[in-house]
Design a protein around this motif. Structure first.
Motif, PDB file in Angstrom:
ATOM      1  N   TYR A 256       0.853  -1.189   0.000  1.00  0.00           N
ATOM      2  CA  TYR A 256       0.000   0.000   0.000  1.00  0.00           C
ATOM      3  C   TYR A 256       0.886   1.236   0.000  1.00  0.00           C
ATOM      4  O   TYR A 256       1.798   1.371   0.821  1.00  0.00           O
ATOM      5  CB  TYR A 256      -0.904   0.004   1.234  1.00  0.00           C
ATOM      6  CG  TYR A 256      -2.027   1.015   1.171  1.00  0.00           C
ATOM      7  CD1 TYR A 256      -3.249   0.695   0.599  1.00  0.00           C
ATOM      8  CD2 TYR A 256      -1.871   2.296   1.679  1.00  0.00           C
ATOM      9  CE1 TYR A 256      -4.290   1.612   0.521  1.00  0.00           C
ATOM     10  CE2 TYR A 256      -2.899   3.223   1.613  1.00  0.00           C
ATOM     11  CZ  TYR A 256      -4.108   2.868   1.039  1.00  0.00           C
ATOM     12  OH  TYR A 256      -5.131   3.784   0.968  1.00  0.00           O
ATOM     13  N   ASP A 257       0.616   2.131  -0.930  1.00  0.00           N
ATOM     14  CA  ASP A 257       1.343   3.388  -1.028  1.00  0.00           C
ATOM     15  C   ASP A 257       0.495   4.489  -0.400  1.00  0.00           C
ATOM     16  O   ASP A 257      -0.518   4.911  -0.968  1.00  0.00           O
ATOM     17  CB  ASP A 257       1.632   3.702  -2.498  1.00  0.00           C
ATOM     18  CG  ASP A 257       2.447   4.990  -2.678  1.00  0.00           C
ATOM     19  OD1 ASP A 257       2.680   5.700  -1.674  1.00  0.00           O
ATOM     20  OD2 ASP A 257       2.835   5.284  -3.821  1.00  0.00           O
ATOM     21  N   TYR A 258       0.915   4.974   0.759  1.00  0.00           N
ATOM     22  CA  TYR A 258       0.115   5.974   1.469  1.00  0.00           C
ATOM     23  C   TYR A 258       0.098   7.330   0.776  1.00  0.00           C
ATOM     24  O   TYR A 258      -0.738   8.172   1.102  1.00  0.00           O
ATOM     25  CB  TYR A 258       0.615   6.117   2.916  1.00  0.00           C
ATOM     26  CG  TYR A 258      -0.022   5.108   3.828  1.00  0.00           C
ATOM     27  CD1 TYR A 258      -1.239   5.358   4.440  1.00  0.00           C
ATOM     28  CD2 TYR A 258       0.567   3.878   4.044  1.00  0.00           C
ATOM     29  CE1 TYR A 258      -1.842   4.427   5.264  1.00  0.00           C
ATOM     30  CE2 TYR A 258      -0.019   2.932   4.863  1.00  0.00           C
ATOM     31  CZ  TYR A 258      -1.228   3.220   5.474  1.00  0.00           C
ATOM     32  OH  TYR A 258      -1.821   2.276   6.272  1.00  0.00           O
ATOM     33  N   HIS A 259       0.986   7.546  -0.176  1.00  0.00           N
ATOM     34  CA  HIS A 259       0.942   8.803  -0.909  1.00  0.00           C
ATOM     35  C   HIS A 259      -0.187   8.812  -1.939  1.00  0.00           C
ATOM     36  O   HIS A 259      -0.435   9.840  -2.581  1.00  0.00           O
ATOM     37  CB  HIS A 259       2.289   9.085  -1.558  1.00  0.00           C
ATOM     38  CG  HIS A 259       3.354   9.395  -0.561  1.00  0.00           C
ATOM     39  ND1 HIS A 259       4.211   8.429  -0.054  1.00  0.00           N
ATOM     40  CD2 HIS A 259       3.682  10.547   0.079  1.00  0.00           C
ATOM     41  CE1 HIS A 259       5.027   8.988   0.836  1.00  0.00           C
ATOM     42  NE2 HIS A 259       4.730  10.265   0.936  1.00  0.00           N
ATOM     43  N   HIS A 260      -0.879   7.674  -2.089  1.00  0.00           N
ATOM     44  CA  HIS A 260      -2.088   7.599  -2.922  1.00  0.00           C
ATOM     45  C   HIS A 260      -3.249   7.066  -2.077  1.00  0.00           C
ATOM     46  O   HIS A 260      -4.056   6.280  -2.540  1.00  0.00           O
ATOM     47  CB  HIS A 260      -1.829   6.715  -4.146  1.00  0.00           C
ATOM     48  CG  HIS A 260      -0.774   7.269  -5.052  1.00  0.00           C
ATOM     49  ND1 HIS A 260      -1.019   8.292  -5.934  1.00  0.00           N
ATOM     50  CD2 HIS A 260       0.547   6.968  -5.165  1.00  0.00           C
ATOM     51  CE1 HIS A 260       0.095   8.592  -6.572  1.00  0.00           C
ATOM     52  NE2 HIS A 260       1.058   7.813  -6.129  1.00  0.00           N
ATOM     53  N   HIS A 261      -3.288   7.541  -0.842  1.00  0.00           N
ATOM     54  CA  HIS A 261      -4.280   7.107   0.144  1.00  0.00           C
ATOM     55  C   HIS A 261      -5.649   7.697  -0.207  1.00  0.00           C
ATOM     56  O   HIS A 261      -5.759   8.886  -0.521  1.00  0.00           O
ATOM     57  CB  HIS A 261      -3.831   7.597   1.523  1.00  0.00           C
ATOM     58  CG  HIS A 261      -4.621   7.078   2.672  1.00  0.00           C
ATOM     59  ND1 HIS A 261      -4.802   5.744   2.931  1.00  0.00           N
ATOM     60  CD2 HIS A 261      -5.276   7.740   3.676  1.00  0.00           C
ATOM     61  CE1 HIS A 261      -5.516   5.596   4.027  1.00  0.00           C
ATOM     62  NE2 HIS A 261      -5.830   6.795   4.491  1.00  0.00           N
ATOM     63  N   ALA A 262      -6.682   6.837  -0.193  1.00  0.00           N
ATOM     64  CA  ALA A 262      -8.054   7.297  -0.444  1.00  0.00           C
ATOM     65  C   ALA A 262      -8.170   8.014  -1.783  1.00  0.00           C
ATOM     66  O   ALA A 262      -8.843   9.037  -1.899  1.00  0.00           O
ATOM     67  CB  ALA A 262      -8.542   8.200   0.696  1.00  0.00           C
TER      68      ALA A 262
END
Length: 331
Positions: A256-262
């Motif tokens: 999971y890449d949090y810089h593309h969260h939601a």
């Protein structure tokens, strides 16, 4: 059933306030903001502005955490915002997901979260408390009652919610899973000597009215977001303590890449199928939305919190205000 909406603080100030005005006019009673200060704008200045353009809507974080927001600072902000809004603030709180992980840190413990709830609630109320060996009180606050909503799915989070919270935030719109999780909280409330009816239940999830295929593509990011919490759960608890309908879909998850969260269209959601998207969200025609909301109400959901971050936000607010919310009045 009451209705709320949640925004990512990514819009211009003008659009954030325009959406807030439109939501209140459409019958939404709660306005929430994500709190992930690196990924998006800080929520508290926005909540101040939102309070100024609304009259009845309650406002809050969905959700903050005491790892990136020191509890006494959060208490001071919320007590001040209660003055600004004439007592319309709520606190949504959890262990911290994106806000912590983009800093390279893990979520904090449930014990830390529970202590933070005690501190924040008491200080906003104008009480004198001891915190970390020091006596504290806000001499300037009028003293406000702050409703506290806890976000979580795991046994410890649900037990803590049953002990101390006013409400439970479930990032799910799957009636079967919601029913199971609500049952766990009610059992915890009884064990703590509380009336389980005191604890309100919020289902927080994307909802999109329109062609089902388009709705799925707009909201597939959401089960991917939920998977972060599920991975934490399966790493901490035996699988038999958790429902298969919650844990089974993460087997093909690679990361999971949090810089593309939601984020709509994010590659984070590549492993998410249509069946899971349909279960976790509310999609399709107005009739489909109304039917699923009735099912959620039957599980004990008091508030549906629409994650308004899937495009066409104005049109979605219009559809809910015109067709969906009126159909749920009195439910």
């Amino acid at each position: 059933m009451q209705f709320g909406f949640t925004l990512k603080p990514e819009h211009s100030l003008e659009r954030t306030l325009a959406l807030t005005r439109q939501a209140e006019a459409a019958g939404f009673e709660y306005g929430w903001l994500f709190d992930s200060h690196v990924l998006w704008r800080d929520p508290y200045p926005l909540l101040t502005l939102m309070a100024g353009v609304t009259e009845r809507m309650r406002l809050g974080t969905c959700v903050t955490n005491p790892g990136t927001r020191e509890p006494t600072v959060t208490a001071s902000v919320l007590a001040t915002l209660d003055e600004v809004s004439d007592g319309r603030m709520d606190l949504g709180i959890g262990r911290g997901d994106s806000a912590r992980r983009v800093l390279g840190k893990s979520p904090i413990t449930m014990a830390n979260t529970e202590e933070a709830i005690r501190v924040i609630r008491a200080l906003v109320a104008g009480q004198t408390i001891e915190y970390e060996g020091t006596e504290l009180r806000f001499p300037w606050t009028r003293g406000w009652t702050l409703p506290v909503w806890v976000a979580g799915y795991g046994p410890m989070a649900l037990a803590m919610t049953g002990r101390v919270a006013d409400g439970l935030i479930l990032q799910l719109a799957d009636p079967d899973l919601v029913s199971w999780l609500v049952g766990q909280v009610r059992e915890a409330a009884v064990a703590a000597g509380r009336d389980p009816a005191e604890i309100r239940v919020q289902s927080a999830a994307p909802a999109h009215v329109g062609d089902l295929a388009l709705c799925r593509e707009r909201t597939r990011w959401f089960p991917a977001l939920v998977s972060n919490h599920v991975v934490d759960l399966v790493n901490k608890y035996p699988r038999e303590q958790l429902p298969e309908a919650l844990t089974g879909y993460i087997s093909d998850r690679s990361g999971y890449d949090y810089h593309h969260h939601a984020e709509v269209g994010s590659s984070n959601a590549a492993f998410v199928g249509d069946d899971v998207t349909d279960r976790f969200c509310i999609l399709g025609s107005v009739e489909d939305h109304v039917a699923k909301l009735h099912r959620l109400a039957a599980t004990g959901v008091d508030q549906f919190n629409l994650y308004l971050m899937n495009g066409d936000e104005e049109a979605q607010l219009e559809a809910y205000g015109r067709d969906v919310i009126p159909a749920l009045r009195g439910v």
